[in-house]
Design an enzyme around this catalytic site. Structure first.
Site, PDB file in Angstrom:
ATOM      1  N   CYS A 184      -2.177  -2.021  -2.535  1.00 61.07           N
ATOM      2  CA  CYS A 184      -1.373  -1.893  -3.484  1.00 61.07           C
ATOM      3  C   CYS A 184      -0.779  -0.621  -4.184  1.00 61.07           C
ATOM      4  O   CYS A 184      -1.927  -0.063  -4.345  1.00 61.07           O
ATOM      5  CB  CYS A 184      -1.448  -3.995  -4.058  1.00 61.07           C
ATOM      6  SG  CYS A 184      -2.184  -4.305  -3.136  1.00 61.07           S
TER       7      CYS A 184
ATOM      8  N   ARG B 122       2.221   2.024  -0.663  1.00 63.49           N
ATOM      9  CA  ARG B 122       1.180   1.267  -0.245  1.00 63.49           C
ATOM     10  C   ARG B 122       1.163   0.003   0.059  1.00 63.49           C
ATOM     11  O   ARG B 122      -0.109  -0.885   0.217  1.00 63.49           O
ATOM     12  CB  ARG B 122       0.830   1.587  -2.149  1.00 63.49           C
ATOM     13  CG  ARG B 122       0.398   2.954  -2.199  1.00 63.49           C
ATOM     14  CD  ARG B 122      -0.024   3.047  -3.711  1.00 63.49           C
ATOM     15  NE  ARG B 122      -1.279   2.459  -3.590  1.00 63.49           N
ATOM     16  CZ  ARG B 122      -2.140   3.117  -3.884  1.00 63.49           C
ATOM     17  NH1 ARG B 122      -1.977   4.833  -3.703  1.00 63.49           N
ATOM     18  NH2 ARG B 122      -3.247   3.787  -3.722  1.00 63.49           N
TER      19      ARG B 122
ATOM     20  N   TRP C 228       0.741  -5.378  -0.826  1.00 67.30           N
ATOM     21  CA  TRP C 228       0.112  -5.563   1.322  1.00 67.30           C
ATOM     22  C   TRP C 228      -0.860  -6.277   1.089  1.00 67.30           C
ATOM     23  O   TRP C 228      -1.950  -6.315   0.412  1.00 67.30           O
ATOM     24  CB  TRP C 228      -0.496  -4.068   1.198  1.00 67.30           C
ATOM     25  CG  TRP C 228      -0.732  -4.225   2.943  1.00 67.30           C
ATOM     26  CD1 TRP C 228       0.416  -4.023   3.428  1.00 67.30           C
ATOM     27  CD2 TRP C 228      -1.975  -3.571   3.710  1.00 67.30           C
ATOM     28  NE1 TRP C 228      -0.451  -3.896   4.870  1.00 67.30           N
ATOM     29  CE2 TRP C 228      -1.193  -3.720   5.120  1.00 67.30           C
ATOM     30  CE3 TRP C 228      -3.130  -3.928   3.175  1.00 67.30           C
ATOM     31  CZ2 TRP C 228      -2.721  -3.909   5.941  1.00 67.30           C
ATOM     32  CZ3 TRP C 228      -4.371  -3.658   4.798  1.00 67.30           C
ATOM     33  CH2 TRP C 228      -3.969  -3.977   5.542  1.00 67.30           C
TER      34      TRP C 228
ATOM     35  N   ASN D 256      -5.715  -3.454  -7.452  1.00 65.51           N
ATOM     36  CA  ASN D 256      -5.399  -2.892  -6.066  1.00 65.51           C
ATOM     37  C   ASN D 256      -6.516  -2.714  -5.755  1.00 65.51           C
ATOM     38  O   ASN D 256      -7.862  -2.457  -6.334  1.00 65.51           O
ATOM     39  CB  ASN D 256      -5.159  -1.805  -6.421  1.00 65.51           C
ATOM     40  CG  ASN D 256      -4.954  -0.942  -5.013  1.00 65.51           C
ATOM     41  OD1 ASN D 256      -5.381  -1.431  -3.754  1.00 65.51           O
ATOM     42  ND2 ASN D 256      -5.615   0.104  -4.767  1.00 65.51           N
ATOM     43  N   GLY D 257      -7.106  -3.689  -4.738  1.00 67.30           N
ATOM     44  CA  GLY D 257      -8.249  -3.905  -3.919  1.00 67.30           C
ATOM     45  C   GLY D 257      -9.178  -5.139  -3.479  1.00 67.30           C
ATOM     46  O   GLY D 257      -7.927  -5.805  -3.051  1.00 67.30           O
TER      47      GLY D 257
ATOM     48  N   GLU E 219      -1.589   9.708  20.277  1.00 65.44           N
ATOM     49  CA  GLU E 219      -0.838   9.779  18.498  1.00 65.44           C
ATOM     50  C   GLU E 219       0.900   8.898  19.537  1.00 65.44           C
ATOM     51  O   GLU E 219       1.095   7.744  18.618  1.00 65.44           O
ATOM     52  CB  GLU E 219      -0.259  11.647  18.428  1.00 65.44           C
ATOM     53  CG  GLU E 219       0.554  11.491  17.724  1.00 65.44           C
ATOM     54  CD  GLU E 219       0.063  10.645  16.116  1.00 65.44           C
ATOM     55  OE1 GLU E 219      -1.075   9.769  16.080  1.00 65.44           O
ATOM     56  OE2 GLU E 219       0.649  10.894  15.193  1.00 65.44           O
TER      57      GLU E 219
ATOM     58  N   LYS F 127       2.625   5.472  17.996  1.00 61.90           N
ATOM     59  CA  LYS F 127       4.180   5.912  16.900  1.00 61.90           C
ATOM     60  C   LYS F 127       4.756   4.363  17.733  1.00 61.90           C
ATOM     61  O   LYS F 127       5.195   3.943  16.619  1.00 61.90           O
ATOM     62  CB  LYS F 127       4.208   6.927  17.029  1.00 61.90           C
ATOM     63  CG  LYS F 127       4.072   8.179  16.362  1.00 61.90           C
ATOM     64  CD  LYS F 127       4.468   8.601  14.777  1.00 61.90           C
ATOM     65  CE  LYS F 127       3.209   8.364  14.227  1.00 61.90           C
ATOM     66  NZ  LYS F 127       2.363   8.934  13.792  1.00 61.90           N
TER      67      LYS F 127
ATOM     68  N   GLU G 242       3.603   1.166  16.126  1.00 65.12           N
ATOM     69  CA  GLU G 242       3.903   1.028  15.185  1.00 65.12           C
ATOM     70  C   GLU G 242       5.432   0.845  14.496  1.00 65.12           C
ATOM     71  O   GLU G 242       5.724  -0.386  13.559  1.00 65.12           O
ATOM     72  CB  GLU G 242       2.811   1.895  13.962  1.00 65.12           C
ATOM     73  CG  GLU G 242       3.389   3.117  13.910  1.00 65.12           C
ATOM     74  CD  GLU G 242       3.104   3.723  12.896  1.00 65.12           C
ATOM     75  OE1 GLU G 242       2.526   5.058  13.349  1.00 65.12           O
ATOM     76  OE2 GLU G 242       2.173   3.512  11.540  1.00 65.12           O
TER      77      GLU G 242
ATOM     78  N   HIS H  88      -8.698   3.528  38.198  1.00 64.74           N
ATOM     79  CA  HIS H  88      -9.994   2.748  37.490  1.00 64.74           C
ATOM     80  C   HIS H  88      -9.066   1.709  36.759  1.00 64.74           C
ATOM     81  O   HIS H  88     -10.301   1.205  37.056  1.00 64.74           O
ATOM     82  CB  HIS H  88     -10.706   4.004  36.706  1.00 64.74           C
ATOM     83  CG  HIS H  88     -11.324   5.136  37.064  1.00 64.74           C
ATOM     84  ND1 HIS H  88     -11.913   5.390  38.583  1.00 64.74           N
ATOM     85  CD2 HIS H  88     -11.615   6.742  37.271  1.00 64.74           C
ATOM     86  CE1 HIS H  88     -12.728   6.563  39.055  1.00 64.74           C
ATOM     87  NE2 HIS H  88     -11.800   6.733  37.924  1.00 64.74           N
TER      88      HIS H  88
ATOM     89  N   LYS I   7       1.464   2.755   3.889  1.00 64.51           N
ATOM     90  CA  LYS I   7       1.134   4.381   4.299  1.00 64.51           C
ATOM     91  C   LYS I   7      -0.650   4.120   3.618  1.00 64.51           C
ATOM     92  O   LYS I   7      -1.096   5.726   5.004  1.00 64.51           O
ATOM     93  CB  LYS I   7       1.598   4.892   2.997  1.00 64.51           C
ATOM     94  CG  LYS I   7       1.909   6.604   3.170  1.00 64.51           C
ATOM     95  CD  LYS I   7       2.735   6.887   4.378  1.00 64.51           C
ATOM     96  CE  LYS I   7       2.711   7.951   4.559  1.00 64.51           C
ATOM     97  NZ  LYS I   7       2.573   8.964   6.164  1.00 64.51           N
TER      98      LYS I   7
HETATM   99  O1  M6R Z   1      -4.086   8.595   4.850  1.00 69.10           O
HETATM  100  P1  M6R Z   1      -4.794   8.811   6.649  1.00 69.10           P
HETATM  101  O2  M6R Z   1      -4.368   9.435   7.175  1.00 69.10           O
HETATM  102  O3  M6R Z   1      -5.595   8.748   5.790  1.00 69.10           O
HETATM  103  O4  M6R Z   1      -3.738   7.739   6.878  1.00 69.10           O
HETATM  104  C1  M6R Z   1      -4.546   7.002   8.245  1.00 69.10           C
HETATM  105  C2  M6R Z   1      -3.933   5.849   8.741  1.00 69.10           C
HETATM  106  O5  M6R Z   1      -3.845   4.961   7.855  1.00 69.10           O
HETATM  107  C3  M6R Z   1      -1.952   6.377   8.859  1.00 69.10           C
HETATM  108  O6  M6R Z   1      -2.256   7.948  10.229  1.00 69.10           O
HETATM  109  C4  M6R Z   1      -2.115   5.658  10.184  1.00 69.10           C
HETATM  110  O7  M6R Z   1      -2.498   5.261  10.687  1.00 69.10           O
HETATM  111  C5  M6R Z   1      -0.025   5.890  10.159  1.00 69.10           C
HETATM  112  N1  M6R Z   1       0.263   5.343   9.147  1.00 69.10           N
HETATM  113  C6  M6R Z   1       0.145   6.078  11.618  1.00 69.10           C
HETATM  114  O8  M6R Z   1       1.870   6.634  11.640  1.00 69.10           O
END
Ligand code: M6R
Length: 603
Positions: free
Chosen positions: A2, A27, A77, A103-104, A479, A483, A486, A502, A598
């Site tokens: 959070c 966050r 979150w 937060n935690g 990657e 994308k 998500e 395979h 994020k």
């Molecule tokens: O802050 P970070 O780069 O450590 O975050 C890692 C992942 O949570 C982050 O890259 C996540 O996979 C992205 N939302 C992907 O777009």
């Protein structure tokens, strides 16, 4: 995981808390809330399971006693307990005298809750954090000093916390931290605490990062303690806030803006780093011991960026490279003279920090590649390579991926030169390639916007997507699939193209979208033919002749492909734009995809 904020100010605190919460929303955005001490000597608490704008409207409609200068705020979150208003922070003790934001994760919350309930405490939520309020309440029964009661309460906790407790009766604010980030700052405007400096950067010029075990009273004079004893202050750092509020600058969303920024980000990094690649000084200046092997650590997109950098080190310098998903890395055996490359945009990802804490790094060196030079990761690393991508607000990482790869590849080239693992003439070729990146990315953006809308319209109703690549193309395929998942909430899988036959080929039916990253390896044609024969819908991302010709600015693949053993980085652009366009067409919020945040600061 959070975002939290607290302030005691000389002016009305509500707009400050709400402004900070908007900047902390990345966050977590399952719910938001504030508690503000009223002029009547109690606390007014407002919460919503909507976004901060809606909280702002609710606070604006407040008609009770005045809301002057002390308050706390939270954006959530969800980890423990459903997304409900009851579970939203701030939480209270039984009497309503205390409010808290956390937060935690409190790992022993269940046992503490049972104990507190036996003592007569009544819980209003399912959330682990609520135990903290009741523990502090219990402490105040024996000793009416908030700082001591908070110290005693956190002494009972297992897990991680950045917590601020507001006592509405006495107008005191006390913060405590352990394995969760919390920054504290003081200025002529007041005293502030926040999970991220950006949230309070407008009000302060310097800040202090709380260390594990710190407790601090947020008063005119900060009173620091650890375990109940007065302690030294943490070192002061300068706030890097630029004074500009972060907006979409004419773009429909942050993701659009951040994709468009990539050529400029690349140019900035290349201008800064390229002059120090060929003489090895970029690496030498990090003053790290020699290394024999590399371990790459990260999560999500950062892990993919690390894989690209690791690919450069192994293919160009024959360095043995191992890649570890941070959440699975804690038990990995580290050999001596290992260079650990830890990548994280935020520098606060708990899985990564946990891995670093548990790995035996005594005979290794740790380099952080991060977009946050003040982060916990940066503080724990032996050396830091800053990505310089600027704030990234969209939850999907875009420009920070590009920034991490360019920064990491520049450092890798410099390390290979410095350790004589690479001929200078080869290094010149690769460094020239780095210098081309801004142009290649700009070209990829233009081509993608031209070509992709029709393709997206064609595949809108498809339930699943395959991404294929070979060599570095596999990382880009990973990657692209990440994308797409998500942002669009559609299933997506990535595979090395050779693996298709395979098993995964069974997924391919008439019209199944298969995005192929063509990094110049001719073997990819066989996989394309296999998909084609089953009626799959191929989207080929590569050089001339492909559906999305973004690679190499239309130059023939031959000599260029030989030189580009670490790319083609620009192929990530159509993958980002494809995922965004598809998500928008499906009505998704591309900046705040469901269930995500994020910065993932819990394990
Ligand atoms: O802050 P970070 O780069 O450590 O975050 C890692 C992942 O949570 C982050 O890259 C996540 O996979 C992205 N939302 C992907 O777009």
């Amino acid at each position: 995981m959070c975002g939290i904020v607290a302030a005691r100010t000389t002016e009305p605190v509500a707009p400050i808390l709400l402004g900070a919460l908007k900047l902390l929303e990345y966050r977590g955005y399952d719910s938001a809330g504030v508690s503000i001490r009223t002029s009547g000597g109690d606390s007014a608490t407002t919460r919503t399971i909507d976004r901060v704008e809606s909280l702002e409207a609710r606070v604006g409609a407040w008609s009770g006693a005045e809301l002057p200068g002390t308050g706390i705020g939270h954006t959530r979150w969800a980890t423990h307990g459903a997304v409900t208003e009851q579970n939203a922070h701030p939480h209270q003790d039984c009497s309503g005298r205390l409010s808290l934001v956390h937060n935690g994760i409190i790992e022993n919350a269940g046992a503490l809750r049972r104990e507190l309930e036996e003592q007569g405490h009544v819980f209003a939520s399912e959330v682990d954090s609520e135990v903290i309020g009741h523990l502090v309440e219990e402490g105040l029964r024996h000793d009416d000093d908030l700082a001591r009661a908070v110290t005693a309460a956190v002494g009972r906790l297992e897990g991680s916390w950045a917590v601020v407790v507001l006592d509405g009766q006495t107008d005191r604010l006390v913060a405590a931290a352990h394995r969760s980030p919390l920054l504290v700052a003081r200025s002529a405007r007041g005293v502030f605490a926040a999970s991220d400096i950006n949230a309070i950067g407008e009000w302060v010029e310097h800040f202090q990062a709380m260390r594990d075990g710190d407790v601090v009273e947020l008063a005119d004079e900060l009173r620091w303690s650890r375990g109940g004893l007065a302690s030294e202050e943490p070192p002061m750092a300068d706030s890097v806030w630029t004074g500009a509020s972060i907006g979409v600058d004419g773009h429909p969303d942050f993701m659009s803006k951040e994709i468009a920024e990539q050529p400029d980000v690349a140019a900035r990094i290349v201008d800064r780093l390229a002059p120090h690649v060929l003489d090895g000084s970029l690496w030498a200046d990090l003053a790290l011991p020699h290394f024999d092997r590399v371990t790459v650590l990260g999560c999500g997109t950062s892990l993919n960026a690390g894989r690209m950098i690791g690919g450069a080190l192994s293919s160009l310098g024959r360095v043995p490279v191992r890649t570890l998903v941070a959440s699975e890395a804690a038990d990995a055996v580290m050999e001596p003279r290992t260079l650990v490359l830890a990548l994280s945009q935020s520098g606060e990802t708990a899985d990564l920090l946990n891995a670093i804490e548990h790995l035996d790094l005594t005979r290794s060196s740790l380099v952080a590649i991060t977009n946050n030079e003040h982060s916990t990761l940066a503080r724990r690393a032996d050396s830091v390579l800053t990505c310089d991508a600027g704030p990234e607000i969209g939850v999907a990482a875009t420009k920070t991926f590009v920034a991490q790869v360019i920064t990491g590849v520049a450092a890798a080239l410099s390390a290979l030169v410095a350790s004589e693992r690479m001929l200078r003439s080869d290094a010149v070729r690769h460094s020239d390639e780095l210098r081309l990146m801004p142009e290649l990315l700009a070209h990829a953006i233009a081509v993608s916007h031209e070509v992709l809308p029709a393709i997206v319209a064609d595949v809108l109703d498809e339930p699943g997507f395959l991404f294929l690549g070979q060599g570095t193309g596999v990382v880009l395929a990973a990657e692209g699939a990440l994308k797409l998942k998500e942002l669009s909430y559609r299933w997506a899988e990535h595979q090395p193209a050779g693996e298709l036959k395979h098993g995964p080929l069974a997924l391919v039916d008439r019209g199944t979208p298969v995005l192929v990253i063509d990094s110049g390896d001719p073997r990819i044609d066989r996989s394309i033919a296999e998909v084609d024969a089953r009626g799959g819908r191929i989207v080929r991302i590569g050089g001339p002749g492909s559906t999305v010709p973004v690679v190499g600015l239309g130059r023939p693949a031959g000599p260029m492909a030989g030189a580009r053993r670490w790319g083609p980085l620009e192929a990530v652009v159509p993958l980002q734009i494809f995922a965004r366009d598809l998500a928008l067409a499906l009505g998704r919020d591309v900046d705040k995809p469901r269930n995500l945040a994020k910065s993932v600061t819990v394990e």
